[in-house]
Each structure stands twice: as C-alpha cells, then as structure tokens.
Design a protein around this motif. Structure first.
Motif, PDB file in Angstrom:
ATOM      1  N   ALA B   2      51.776  81.688  49.963  1.00 14.45           N
ATOM      2  CA  ALA B   2      51.275  81.462  48.153  1.00 14.45           C
ATOM      3  C   ALA B   2      51.154  79.157  48.520  1.00 14.45           C
ATOM      4  N   GLN B   3      52.429  78.802  48.716  1.00 12.02           N
ATOM      5  CA  GLN B   3      52.480  77.556  48.810  1.00 12.02           C
ATOM      6  C   GLN B   3      53.222  77.070  49.291  1.00 12.02           C
ATOM      7  N   ALA B   4      53.162  76.334  50.457  1.00 11.24           N
ATOM      8  CA  ALA B   4      53.496  76.267  51.617  1.00 11.24           C
ATOM      9  C   ALA B   4      54.778  74.603  50.684  1.00 11.24           C
ATOM     10  N   ARG B   5      55.978  74.833  51.421  1.00  7.21           N
ATOM     11  CA  ARG B   5      57.349  74.244  50.916  1.00  7.21           C
ATOM     12  C   ARG B   5      57.470  72.955  50.722  1.00  7.21           C
ATOM     13  N   TYR B   6      56.955  72.257  51.617  1.00  5.09           N
ATOM     14  CA  TYR B   6      56.360  70.426  51.592  1.00  5.09           C
ATOM     15  C   TYR B   6      55.547  70.731  50.828  1.00  5.09           C
ATOM     16  N   THR B   7      54.453  71.376  50.509  1.00  8.88           N
ATOM     17  CA  THR B   7      53.501  71.125  49.572  1.00  8.88           C
ATOM     18  C   THR B   7      54.367  70.712  48.133  1.00  8.88           C
ATOM     19  N   ALA B   8      55.100  71.765  48.030  1.00  8.91           N
ATOM     20  CA  ALA B   8      55.793  71.472  46.718  1.00  8.91           C
ATOM     21  C   ALA B   8      56.230  70.481  46.464  1.00  8.91           C
ATOM     22  N   ILE B   9      57.292  70.235  47.334  1.00  9.50           N
ATOM     23  CA  ILE B   9      57.971  68.565  47.582  1.00  9.50           C
ATOM     24  C   ILE B   9      56.830  67.712  47.606  1.00  9.50           C
ATOM     25  N   LYS B  10      55.826  67.470  48.017  1.00 16.11           N
ATOM     26  CA  LYS B  10      54.729  66.102  47.632  1.00 16.11           C
ATOM     27  C   LYS B  10      54.680  66.597  46.519  1.00 16.11           C
ATOM     28  N   GLU B  11      54.035  67.487  46.162  1.00 19.24           N
ATOM     29  CA  GLU B  11      53.519  67.425  44.541  1.00 19.24           C
ATOM     30  C   GLU B  11      54.513  67.116  43.469  1.00 19.24           C
ATOM     31  N   HIS B  12      55.917  66.941  43.618  1.00 20.92           N
ATOM     32  CA  HIS B  12      56.693  66.601  42.848  1.00 20.92           C
ATOM     33  C   HIS B  12      57.003  65.178  43.206  1.00 20.92           C
ATOM     34  N   ILE B  13      57.259  64.415  44.194  1.00 19.17           N
ATOM     35  CA  ILE B  13      57.131  63.371  44.348  1.00 19.17           C
ATOM     36  C   ILE B  13      55.989  62.450  43.778  1.00 19.17           C
ATOM     37  N   ILE B  14      54.642  63.096  44.211  1.00 12.68           N
ATOM     38  CA  ILE B  14      53.887  62.985  43.400  1.00 12.68           C
ATOM     39  C   ILE B  14      53.433  62.820  42.028  1.00 12.68           C
ATOM     40  N   ARG B  15      54.232  63.695  41.491  1.00 13.94           N
ATOM     41  CA  ARG B  15      54.394  63.523  39.761  1.00 13.94           C
ATOM     42  C   ARG B  15      54.858  63.009  39.143  1.00 13.94           C
ATOM     43  N   GLN B  16      56.414  62.663  40.093  1.00 14.89           N
ATOM     44  CA  GLN B  16      56.977  61.189  39.270  1.00 14.89           C
ATOM     45  C   GLN B  16      55.990  59.823  39.482  1.00 14.89           C
ATOM     46  N   ILE B  17      55.784  59.219  41.107  1.00 12.03           N
ATOM     47  CA  ILE B  17      55.064  57.931  40.612  1.00 12.03           C
ATOM     48  C   ILE B  17      53.819  58.347  39.731  1.00 12.03           C
ATOM     49  N   ASP B  18      52.939  59.688  39.440  1.00  7.06           N
ATOM     50  CA  ASP B  18      51.321  59.387  38.394  1.00  7.06           C
ATOM     51  C   ASP B  18      52.404  59.193  36.995  1.00  7.06           C
ATOM     52  N   GLY B  19      53.444  59.813  36.754  1.00  2.00           N
ATOM     53  CA  GLY B  19      54.204  59.283  35.751  1.00  2.00           C
ATOM     54  C   GLY B  19      55.393  58.318  35.288  1.00  2.00           C
ATOM     55  N   ARG B  20      54.654  57.524  36.497  1.00  2.00           N
ATOM     56  CA  ARG B  20      55.396  55.898  36.352  1.00  2.00           C
ATOM     57  C   ARG B  20      56.656  56.458  36.247  1.00  2.00           C
ATOM     58  N   HIS B  21      57.401  57.363  36.733  1.00  2.00           N
ATOM     59  CA  HIS B  21      58.815  58.181  36.929  1.00  2.00           C
ATOM     60  C   HIS B  21      59.564  56.840  38.153  1.00  2.00           C
ATOM     61  N   TRP B  22      58.967  56.678  39.077  1.00  2.00           N
ATOM     62  CA  TRP B  22      59.298  55.830  40.004  1.00  2.00           C
ATOM     63  C   TRP B  22      58.239  54.950  40.542  1.00  2.00           C
ATOM     64  N   LEU B  23      58.276  54.065  40.180  1.00  2.00           N
ATOM     65  CA  LEU B  23      57.693  52.381  40.556  1.00  2.00           C
ATOM     66  C   LEU B  23      57.607  51.852  41.652  1.00  2.00           C
ATOM     67  N   ALA B  24      56.633  50.961  41.675  1.00  2.00           N
ATOM     68  CA  ALA B  24      55.689  50.808  42.932  1.00  2.00           C
ATOM     69  C   ALA B  24      57.551  49.872  43.590  1.00  2.00           C
ATOM     70  N   GLY B  25      57.741  50.074  45.248  1.00  2.00           N
ATOM     71  CA  GLY B  25      59.232  49.803  45.211  1.00  2.00           C
ATOM     72  C   GLY B  25      60.292  49.857  45.482  1.00  2.00           C
ATOM     73  N   ASP B  26      59.887  51.503  44.583  1.00  2.00           N
ATOM     74  CA  ASP B  26      61.106  52.048  44.297  1.00  2.00           C
ATOM     75  C   ASP B  26      61.531  52.571  45.410  1.00  2.00           C
ATOM     76  N   ARG B  27      62.730  53.003  45.690  1.00  2.00           N
ATOM     77  CA  ARG B  27      63.231  53.881  47.345  1.00  2.00           C
ATOM     78  C   ARG B  27      63.280  55.431  46.683  1.00  2.00           C
ATOM     79  N   VAL B  28      62.409  56.194  47.407  1.00  2.00           N
ATOM     80  CA  VAL B  28      62.636  57.658  46.990  1.00  2.00           C
ATOM     81  C   VAL B  28      63.394  58.528  47.404  1.00  2.00           C
TER      82      VAL B  28
END
Lengths: 233, 233
Positions: B2-28
């Motif tokens: 269905a979906q690789a687990r690393y892809t799910a993690i990538k999408e989660h991180i991308i959502r945080q960045i797109d949603g401005r929850h994590w901003l440029a320079g923030d530590r993930v």
DNA sequence: CAGTGGTCTAGACCACTGG
DNA sequence: CAGTGGTCTAGACCACTGG
C-alpha cells in the motif's frame, strides 16, 4: 573514516563506465554480486547502486537489474518550465485567473522586441497564477498573431498560455532576463503584496522556426519566489 | 505494498512544513525520535529524513540534527562568471574596495549552510565592486577556513575572492538562488542607491571535492543590473 | 556527557521479471 | 523457478556536537 565502502563501490562503477568498459544499456552487477565482490552487506552495495541511479548514471528495474544509463544528462543552464507543472510538482494546486485577453496595438518598445512595425496588431493577455490560495505569478504576454492565430479563443484557465504556445509551434530559441523591480499599484493589488515589496521580473522572448512568437513578462513577489539551480562542473 | 513506511513519515513531515507548524530553521525530530513515534527501525526513519534532505526540504548536520530548509521554490539556472572579467568585457574599468575582512563566528543559518557547527570560526569578507565610478555589486562571503586557510592574508583589490577561491581548490559543484530584496541602510549607502530601490540578491554555495568552500551573497541594484541568458532548443 | 547523524551488518519478506 | 530490486529490522560502532 577514510572512505565509505559504498563510495568505493560507486567509484569502481564510475570508472568502468568512464573507461567505456561498461556501455550504455549494459547490465551492471546486482546488489548481491557486488556484496560478494566487495565483501560488504547487501545494504551497502545497494546504497552504491541507489545513489548512482539517483545521479542518473544507472537505471534500475525490479526483477531485471541495474543498467548503465544512456548518457550522462548535462544540467541545462536555463530551463523553461511551466508554472502549473512546477506547482503540481510541489504537491500544490494551481489555478489560473484571466485578467485580460484582447487584441491591441503594439507600442514602440513592444513592437521592437517582437520584430513588428509600430502599432501592429498583437494579442495581449494577462493571467494570474495561484499556488493554493496565494497569487504566485502575474504573466503578461504579447503574441505575434502570425504564430498564434487562435490565441484569443483559448480558455487559459484550462491550458496555460505557455503550454498552448509551445504546442502549436515548437520553440527553437529563447532569451530571458531577470530583474528586480517595483510594481504598479494594480500589479501589487493583483499579487496581494505591499506596494513596496521588491519583485522578480523575468522577461522572455521565444522563437519558433519562422520568427518571434511572443514576449512574456512574468512577475513574482520577492517574498514568495526565487530562481535557483544546481551546477556540476 | 500500500505505502512504504518511510513514505508515510516523509508525508507527515511535509504536512508539518506546508502547514507552517514547522518553520524554516526549526529542528525536526531526530532519527531516533521518529523511529519511536512511528514504531519503525532507525534505518527507516533515517531514509525519510535522508530523502527529504536530498529533495532540499531539510538540512542535516551531524551532531546537531535535521532542520527545515528555506522553503521558497526554485526554478531555472544560470552560469557563474567573475565580476571583474564581466566588467572588462564591457570595456569598462573594474575596481574592488575591501569593506571588511575578518574572522568571525558563524551564526545559526550561516553555519547550517556551510555544514559547520554554530559559532564555528569562519572567514568573512565584504567587497564592493565598482564599474567605472559606480558601485555595481556588494559581495559578502563566509569561507570555510579549512578550504581557504590564507583567505585573510589576501589583497582582494588585486585578485577577487572568487578568483582566489577557485584557484586554490577546483570547484566541483555550486548551487545558487536569485531573489529580489530590500537592503539595509548601510548596504544602500555603500551601493549609492535609495533605501527603497529593489535589489537582486544572488546567493551561491560552492563545493570542492572535500566539502563546502564558501557561501556568497552578491547584491546588485535593480536599476543597474539584470541576469540573462540565451537558449537554443 | 548524552544526543545527533553516518556507516554498516546479517538477516528477513515481498513484488516483480525472465525463462 | 531462481534472480532481481524494494522495503524493513534490530542491532553495532563511529565522528561530531552541545552543554
């Protein structure tokens, strides 16, 4: 660490390709074969093949193997990409709003750039491109009617002017400049930015075989866009 | 699958960045933190961070962590040329004025871009380049002392920093971005422009075989300069 | 020092390709 | 079917960073 093992494997493969021992289309050793040959785990051999694949030197297919790619793709100096594809590639939604679509008479500088007589009839469009809910680019074009006779009949909310134009006559040449500018109140309002926000302005002329097709002026808010690229020497 | 687990993690991180929850320079979250959060092995969490780093969404530094990169989109590409040769090619005279040449400590964003630790010692220069009697470019550089140990001893009125650096270690890679910006009062004064004049800012990082050599910020008055190029298809 | 990312191992199960 | 690449695990040692 002196050198990573996957790097040693990569360099070995690159040497074979550079030395013409392995030619485009040849199958390279599999992950398992490399693991045995270099006495590493499969994961390490895999990393070497994977990175070479990402660099475009190899093409990998599950069940088949890894193969030397056709030729090393040179990074083109300036590429022309269409705004809707670029936005889609970021996983965002693109929407185009047609602010103007008309026939008009070319003023002196415009006529000069298009290689037409002063006052010649040209087609004129202004389209605003949105990325999600934010205006990203204001696209203004002057089109030579000779090379896009049906330009005024297009629905640019469905197909961008750039895509339409490159579809009707293959482009052979382009020149472009990038400037930092201030914009008029109207443009600032359309882009939803402050009057004093610096903008990037890309001006591009495109040629087809028979002459200059169009003149485009693309304006991006400085806070929302930048041009960039990666070079390999 | 269905979906690789690393892809799910990538999408989660991308959502945080797109949603401005994590901003440029923030530590993930670190590899270990993600591994726990998503109940995967560290190698799988690592792959998500690694691929996002390769895609330019994250910047990773050993011992420090992974950080959200400056997220504004990029397109197209230009070539590197040296300012003194470019001015000479126009038949004009070039003069360089050294405004600053010192050792300093890298702040967080600078250190990130150079792949060094916060506060690491770096060499810092500011050189103003004149075309005839008009300032054309303000060049500010942060240099990794490892790759230019004698940087502070150079006379940059005679040889430009760019020429010096490319002479001591051959450059293998570069990336650059072009933005439209406003400048500080000091920079405006040095360039002899009005405070509100939009400027072009080219930021360039160059690599040699062993690592990142330097970080350059070149600022041109919008009224005096533009980037351009010609393409053949 | 504890925490981070960088490299690496020796296994595993899977989907897919050709013969 | 045997072989390929795709994903994943649960460990390991290392270099490097900050406090």
């Amino acid at each position: 660490m002196a050198q990573a093992r996957y790097t040693a494997i990569k360099e070995h493969i690159i040497r074979q390709i550079d030395g013409r021992h392995w030619l485009a289309g040849d199958r390279v050793p599999s992950e398992n074969e490399l693991a045995v040959e270099f006495a590493v785990s499969r994961m390490t051999a895999r990393r070497a093949l994977q990175e070479l694949s990402e660099q475009g030197l190899l093409v990998r297919t599950q069940g088949l193997g890894s193969f030397v790619a056709d030729s090393r793709p040179m990074s083109s100096l300036l590429e022309i990409n269409s705004i809707d594809r670029e936005i889609a590639a970021r996983g965002h939604s693109h929407r185009a709003e047609v602010l103007c679509l008309e026939e008009c008479h070319a003023d002196h500088p415009t006529a000069l750039m298009l290689g037409l007589a002063d006052g010649a009839a040209v087609y004129h469009s202004i389209v605003l491109h949105w990325e999600n809910n934010t205006p990203l680019q204001r696209e203004e074009r002057f089109v030579n009617p000779l090379f896009g006779p049906d330009y005024l009949k297009q629905d640019f909310t469905r197909v961008t002017p750039s895509v339409y134009l490159s579809g009707i006559s293959p482009l052979t040449e382009a020149d472009q400049t990038i400037e930092a500018v201030n914009v008029s109140t109207e443009v600032a309002a359309a882009l939803q930015i402050a009057q004093d926000e610096p903008c990037l302005q890309l001006k591009r002329r495109t040629w087809c075989q028979r002459g200059i097709v169009n003149l485009a002026s693309l304006v991006y808010p400085g806070s929302r866009y930048r041009f960039g690229g990666h070079l390999n020497f």
